[in-house]
Design a protein around this motif. Structure first.
Motif, short mmCIF file in Angstrom:
data_model
loop_
_atom_site.label_atom_id
_atom_site.label_comp_id
_atom_site.label_asym_id
_atom_site.label_seq_id
_atom_site.Cartn_x
_atom_site.Cartn_y
_atom_site.Cartn_z
N TRP A 275 11.70 2.12 1.67
CA TRP A 275 11.75 2.07 0.21
C TRP A 275 12.67 3.15 -0.37
O TRP A 275 12.96 3.11 -1.58
CB TRP A 275 10.35 2.26 -0.38
N ASN B 68 1.29 13.22 -8.99
CA ASN B 68 0.77 12.24 -9.95
C ASN B 68 -0.15 12.91 -10.97
O ASN B 68 -1.22 12.44 -11.30
CB ASN B 68 0.05 11.09 -9.25
N GLN C 123 -3.39 9.45 -8.17
CA GLN C 123 -3.51 8.47 -7.09
C GLN C 123 -2.33 8.58 -6.15
O GLN C 123 -1.18 8.71 -6.57
CB GLN C 123 -3.58 7.05 -7.67
N GLN C 124 -2.64 8.52 -4.87
CA GLN C 124 -1.63 8.56 -3.82
C GLN C 124 -0.90 7.23 -3.75
O GLN C 124 -1.52 6.17 -3.81
CB GLN C 124 -2.30 8.86 -2.46
N CYS C 125 0.40 7.28 -3.62
CA CYS C 125 1.21 6.07 -3.48
C CYS C 125 0.94 5.40 -2.14
O CYS C 125 0.77 6.06 -1.11
CB CYS C 125 2.69 6.45 -3.58
N THR C 126 0.91 4.07 -2.17
CA THR C 126 0.74 3.27 -0.96
C THR C 126 1.87 2.25 -0.86
O THR C 126 2.57 2.00 -1.85
CB THR C 126 -0.60 2.51 -0.97
N VAL C 127 2.01 1.63 0.27
CA VAL C 127 2.99 0.56 0.44
C VAL C 127 2.70 -0.57 -0.53
O VAL C 127 3.62 -1.17 -1.10
CB VAL C 127 3.00 0.06 1.91
N ASP C 128 1.44 -0.87 -0.77
CA ASP C 128 1.09 -1.92 -1.73
C ASP C 128 1.58 -1.59 -3.13
O ASP C 128 2.02 -2.48 -3.87
CB ASP C 128 -0.42 -2.17 -1.75
N ASP C 129 1.49 -0.31 -3.53
CA ASP C 129 2.01 0.10 -4.84
C ASP C 129 3.51 -0.17 -4.92
O ASP C 129 4.00 -0.71 -5.93
CB ASP C 129 1.76 1.59 -5.09
N ARG D 86 7.78 9.22 4.25
CA ARG D 86 6.54 8.45 4.15
C ARG D 86 6.74 6.96 3.90
O ARG D 86 5.86 6.16 4.23
CB ARG D 86 5.68 9.04 3.03
N PHE D 87 7.86 6.61 3.29
CA PHE D 87 8.12 5.20 2.94
C PHE D 87 9.60 4.91 3.15
O PHE D 87 10.31 4.51 2.23
CB PHE D 87 7.73 4.92 1.48
N ARG E 173 2.20 7.04 -9.48
CA ARG E 173 1.55 7.47 -8.24
C ARG E 173 2.21 8.76 -7.77
O ARG E 173 3.32 9.10 -8.15
CB ARG E 173 1.67 6.42 -7.13
#
Length: 143
Positions: A107, A11, A75-81, A103-104, A38
């Motif tokens: 997705w 990012n 910024q680190q990617c999150t599930v919310d992102d 990691r996801f 992200r």
């Protein structure tokens, strides 16, 4: 307002350039879209100094685009992102699909994968015009 999320590793360079370029043109075109970006693995960006790559900043300025998020650190990617995005783009499939899977996992298959190399593999003078071309194609598809 719909959200596109650009993903890269740190990012810092590619996703930040895509975010700024997309937002500049989407606003000018009156599109109901906004971009965010992200990183999938910020810990791999040990050589990233400052909030955004100087290569990305230079290319944006050459395009007469004033980056609005130039002071924001990666910024680190999150599930919310991911959950908050209407469209996902990971900028290099061979690099980012494995990170998405690791990691996801749920997705991984929802992202659109491009093939824009990082600065270690291809000079910014080649990579950033390709990235700009991909962003323009995406904008046309949303317009």
């Amino acid at each position: 307002m719909k959200t596109i999320l650009f993903l890269c590793t740190g990012n810092y360079y590619r996703s930040r350039f895509a975010e700024e370029l997309f937002n500049h043109h989407a606003e000018r075109a009156g599109l109901d879209w906004v971009a965010q970006s992200r990183g999938l693995a910020l810990e791999r960006g040990a050589h990233n100094v400052g909030p955004i790559s100087p290569f990305a900043l230079h290319a944006l300025r050459e395009m007469v685009i004033a980056p609005r998020g130039a002071d924001r650190f990666p910024q680190q990617c999150t599930v919310d992102d991911l959950a908050g995005a209407d469209f996902l783009v990971a900028v290099k499939e061979t690099e980012h699909r494995p990170l998405m899977r690791e990691r996801f996992g749920e997705w991984e298959h929802l992202a659109d994968y491009w093939n824009v190399h990082d600065v270690e593999d291809v000079a910014p003078a080649e990579a950033l015009p390709l990235l700009a071309q991909e962003v323009r194609k995406l904008l046309l598809s949303f317009g």
